[in-house]
Write a protein that holds these residues in place. Structure first.
Motif, PDB file in Angstrom:
ATOM      1  N   SER A  42       0.872  -1.171   0.000  1.00 54.57           N
ATOM      2  CA  SER A  42       0.000   0.000   0.000  1.00 54.57           C
ATOM      3  C   SER A  42       0.906   1.216   0.000  1.00 54.57           C
ATOM      4  CB  SER A  42      -0.934   0.033   1.210  1.00 54.57           C
ATOM      5  OG  SER A  42      -1.878   1.086   1.072  1.00 54.57           O
ATOM      6  N   GLY A  43       0.298   2.391  -0.094  1.00 49.15           N
ATOM      7  CA  GLY A  43       1.094   3.609  -0.084  1.00 49.15           C
ATOM      8  C   GLY A  43       0.838   4.444  -1.313  1.00 49.15           C
ATOM      9  N   GLU A  44       1.910   5.016  -1.875  1.00 46.74           N
ATOM     10  CA  GLU A  44       1.805   5.885  -3.051  1.00 46.74           C
ATOM     11  C   GLU A  44       0.734   6.951  -2.840  1.00 46.74           C
ATOM     12  OE1 GLU A  44       4.083   5.800  -4.949  1.00 46.74           O
ATOM     13  OE2 GLU A  44       4.655   3.839  -5.730  1.00 46.74           O
ATOM     14  N   ASN A  45       0.801   7.601  -1.669  1.00 50.20           N
ATOM     15  CA  ASN A  45      -0.229   8.569  -1.303  1.00 50.20           C
ATOM     16  C   ASN A  45       0.393   9.601  -0.352  1.00 50.20           C
ATOM     17  OD1 ASN A  45      -2.896   9.699  -0.864  1.00 50.20           O
ATOM     18  ND2 ASN A  45      -3.720   7.676  -1.359  1.00 50.20           N
ATOM     19  N   THR A  46      -0.445  10.483   0.161  1.00 44.67           N
ATOM     20  CA  THR A  46       0.045  11.514   1.074  1.00 44.67           C
ATOM     21  C   THR A  46       0.403  10.922   2.424  1.00 44.67           C
ATOM     22  OG1 THR A  46      -2.159  11.993   1.946  1.00 44.67           O
ATOM     23  CG2 THR A  46      -1.467  13.194  -0.048  1.00 44.67           C
ATOM     24  N   ASP A  47       1.206  11.656   3.176  1.00 41.42           N
ATOM     25  CA  ASP A  47       1.546  11.216   4.523  1.00 41.42           C
ATOM     26  C   ASP A  47       0.294  11.058   5.380  1.00 41.42           C
ATOM     27  OD1 ASP A  47       4.163  11.357   3.716  1.00 41.42           O
ATOM     28  OD2 ASP A  47       4.640  13.173   4.853  1.00 41.42           O
ATOM     29  N   GLU A  48      -0.664  11.954   5.201  1.00 32.79           N
ATOM     30  CA  GLU A  48      -1.897  11.890   5.999  1.00 32.79           C
ATOM     31  C   GLU A  48      -2.666  10.604   5.713  1.00 32.79           C
ATOM     32  OE1 GLU A  48      -0.311  15.845   5.780  1.00 32.79           O
ATOM     33  OE2 GLU A  48      -0.924  14.478   4.152  1.00 32.79           O
ATOM     34  N   TRP A  49      -2.766  10.262   4.423  1.00 34.01           N
ATOM     35  CA  TRP A  49      -3.487   9.033   4.068  1.00 34.01           C
ATOM     36  C   TRP A  49      -2.745   7.812   4.590  1.00 34.01           C
ATOM     37  CZ3 TRP A  49      -2.711   4.445   1.599  1.00 34.01           C
ATOM     38  CH2 TRP A  49      -3.852   3.720   1.232  1.00 34.01           C
ATOM     39  N   VAL A  50      -1.435   7.793   4.424  1.00 33.64           N
ATOM     40  CA  VAL A  50      -0.637   6.662   4.887  1.00 33.64           C
ATOM     41  C   VAL A  50      -0.813   6.468   6.389  1.00 33.64           C
ATOM     42  CG1 VAL A  50       1.736   5.862   5.267  1.00 33.64           C
ATOM     43  CG2 VAL A  50       1.047   6.737   3.019  1.00 33.64           C
ATOM     44  N   GLN A  51      -0.785   7.554   7.152  1.00 29.66           N
ATOM     45  CA  GLN A  51      -0.964   7.426   8.602  1.00 29.66           C
ATOM     46  C   GLN A  51      -2.355   6.911   8.944  1.00 29.66           C
ATOM     47  OE1 GLN A  51       0.440  10.651  11.054  1.00 29.66           O
ATOM     48  NE2 GLN A  51      -1.016  10.214  12.690  1.00 29.66           N
ATOM     49  N   ASP A  52      -3.364   7.452   8.300  1.00 34.39           N
ATOM     50  CA  ASP A  52      -4.733   7.008   8.584  1.00 34.39           C
ATOM     51  C   ASP A  52      -4.908   5.524   8.288  1.00 34.39           C
ATOM     52  OD1 ASP A  52      -5.432   9.537   9.374  1.00 34.39           O
ATOM     53  OD2 ASP A  52      -6.456  10.062   7.503  1.00 34.39           O
ATOM     54  N   PHE A  53      -4.392   5.103   7.143  1.00 35.88           N
ATOM     55  CA  PHE A  53      -4.578   3.696   6.766  1.00 35.88           C
ATOM     56  C   PHE A  53      -3.742   2.782   7.655  1.00 35.88           C
ATOM     57  CE2 PHE A  53      -4.101   0.169   3.481  1.00 35.88           C
ATOM     58  CZ  PHE A  53      -5.355  -0.355   3.764  1.00 35.88           C
ATOM     59  N   ARG A  54      -2.522   3.200   7.951  1.00 31.00           N
ATOM     60  CA  ARG A  54      -1.687   2.389   8.832  1.00 31.00           C
ATOM     61  C   ARG A  54      -2.331   2.221  10.205  1.00 31.00           C
ATOM     62  NH1 ARG A  54       0.907   3.922  13.628  1.00 31.00           N
ATOM     63  NH2 ARG A  54       1.494   5.888  12.625  1.00 31.00           N
ATOM     64  N   GLU A  55      -2.908   3.287  10.735  1.00 28.69           N
ATOM     65  CA  GLU A  55      -3.580   3.197  12.038  1.00 28.69           C
ATOM     66  C   GLU A  55      -4.821   2.319  11.968  1.00 28.69           C
ATOM     67  OE1 GLU A  55      -4.189   7.285  13.078  1.00 28.69           O
ATOM     68  OE2 GLU A  55      -2.147   7.526  13.893  1.00 28.69           O
ATOM     69  N   LEU A  56      -5.536   2.379  10.858  1.00 26.94           N
ATOM     70  CA  LEU A  56      -6.694   1.509  10.682  1.00 26.94           C
ATOM     71  C   LEU A  56      -6.269   0.044  10.679  1.00 26.94           C
ATOM     72  CD1 LEU A  56      -9.711   1.068   9.913  1.00 26.94           C
ATOM     73  CD2 LEU A  56      -8.996   1.251   7.515  1.00 26.94           C
ATOM     74  N   LEU A  57      -5.193  -0.269   9.967  1.00 25.80           N
ATOM     75  CA  LEU A  57      -4.689  -1.638   9.926  1.00 25.80           C
ATOM     76  C   LEU A  57      -4.297  -2.127  11.311  1.00 25.80           C
ATOM     77  CD1 LEU A  57      -2.420  -1.286   6.769  1.00 25.80           C
ATOM     78  CD2 LEU A  57      -4.543  -2.589   6.882  1.00 25.80           C
TER      79      LEU A  57
END
Length: 420
Positions: A315-330
């Protein structure tokens, strides 16, 4: 003094029943010992979780060594130009010539991933890496792949990182897209020679690493079978091929985790039935969607139904904000991860970035406008000068080295990590 019993020096002959009982006991002990040895010291699955060799819970925090053994056009800024490995290699050969291009790729692979890179990943807080590889490095009995990967595995062992091996480009192709370097169709599922090569390569890889606990597992196929209507009939062939590959691996390696990705770029788990191996983990990839629980709910349901571990392999290839949100969701839903990729040119969406070399814009322009055109547009018209070519490719080999790269602190923070 006690009297000696009569004939006490003679050992009674065992009965047939006693011999059978002894054999059964020894067989049971042997099987139990074999199973224990297959797990002790190696990461393995335990219900919905991974545990390390001592049985302690293991939570993977990883990245992918993309663009190393499987170069991709977008990561080298070839927008509108070559995208697959063979297209990129053809471009480089057009520019550098056959001998010099071969020498370039040898230096590229030697410079792109080094001990310094692996040490950085450890210091940043990662505990695992996924290595995408091209089957060609193992094709027809070749050992070139081991020569490339073995040093990285040794550096990972030194740093205390686990390694997942990912067949990113399979014989015949598993996607038909540029990422598998195929002939624009997933022939793996219909070509018996390609399947034989696929099984042979995984068997040789598993035999080579069967006793190496730094290897976490084998990601058998990267992102197979896109969701295209004409490919739908092939989806039912995916799990049977996985079963054959797993059986082949198990003939030489009882130790390592088998990792299975669904159809539709690793996203569709409806192709799976109940788990067919005791040490199997399921992986999915997710990009460019709202970081909401609905995006991962089907995988959570699958985990609950079959009591197996889940792993986000990309996953990734996105903004830092999106990466943090998705990582925290995982992490909230106890899903381990490996974000894509580790290193890219002029990019903030990776742990490390490196600058485009001098004159690289001349190379990318040629790749998009002057290369492989028809006879009405001579390839020589847009060709960079020898001086520009020398500066660009020497500069690339220089810049990809870790010493000349730089971390992206914001991206690392989004992953809950810290730039050393």
């Amino acid at each position: 003094m006690h009297a000696k019993p009569p004939n006490s020096s003679i050992t009674p002959k065992p009965t047939l029943r006693a011999l059978l009982f002894l054999c059964a006991t020894l067989c049971t002990l042997f099987c139990a010992t074999t199973l224990a040895n297959a797990q002790t010291g190696f990461v393995h699955t335990q219900g919905k979780s991974l545990v390390d060799g001592s049985g302690k819970p293991l939570h993977l925090r990883g990245t992918n060594l993309g663009d190393w053994l499987v170069p991709e056009g977008y990561m080298l800024k070839f927008e509108g130009g070559p995208q697959s490995p063979q297209q990129i290699e053809a471009l480089v050969q057009t520019i550098l010539g056959p001998e010099e291009s071969q020498h370039f790729w040898q230096r590229y692979r030697a410079n792109y991933v080094t001990r310094d890179d692996i040490q950085f990943l450890k210091q940043a807080g990662f505990n695992s890496i996924r290595i995408p590889f091209h089957y060609k490095f193992f094709a027809h009995g070749s050992t070139e792949g081991f020569a490339l990967i073995d040093p990285v595995v040794a550096w990972a062992h030194e740093a205390g990182l686990y390694v997942v091996l990912d067949m990113h480009c399979a014989p015949g192709g598993q996607t038909g897209a540029n990422i598998d370097d195929s002939a624009n169709y997933p022939w793996l599922f219909q070509s018996q020679p390609s399947q034989a090569e696929f099984l042979d390569i995984w068997t040789r890889i598993a035999a080579h690493y069967s006793t190496n606990p730094t290897i976490l597992g084998y990601d058998l196929l990267n992102e197979p079978l896109p969701a295209i209507a004409t490919l739908a009939p092939l989806h039912s062939l995916l799990e049977p091929l996985y079963k054959r590959a797993t059986a082949a691996v198990r003939t030489v390696d009882p130790n390592h985790v088998i990792i299975l990705g669904g159809a539709n770029w690793d996203g569709d788990f409806t192709v799976f039935g109940p788990p067919f191996d005791k040490n199997v983990m399921y992986t999915f990839h997710k990009y460019w969607m709202p970081s909401k629980k609905e995006a991962i709910q089907p995988y959570l349901d699958f985990r609950e139904k079959y009591n197996v571990p889940l792993w986000l392999g990309e996953s990734g290839e996105n903004t830092d904000e999106w990466v943090q949100d998705f990582r925290e969701l995982l992490e909230k839903d106890h899903i381990d991860w490996a974000f894509w990729p580790y290193k890219k040119m002029d990019s903030g969406s990776s742990p490390v970035t490196f600058a485009a070399p001098p004159q690289w814009e001349k190379i990318t322009y040629y790749a998009s406008h002057g290369w492989a055109k028809d006879e009405k547009h001579s390839v020589l018209k847009e060709r960079p000068t020898p001086e520009e070519i020398q500066a660009a490719f020497d500069g690339l080999l220089h810049n990809i080295q870790f010493a000349h790269s730089k971390p992206n602190p914001g991206y690392l923070k989004a992953l809950g990590l810290t730039a050393p």
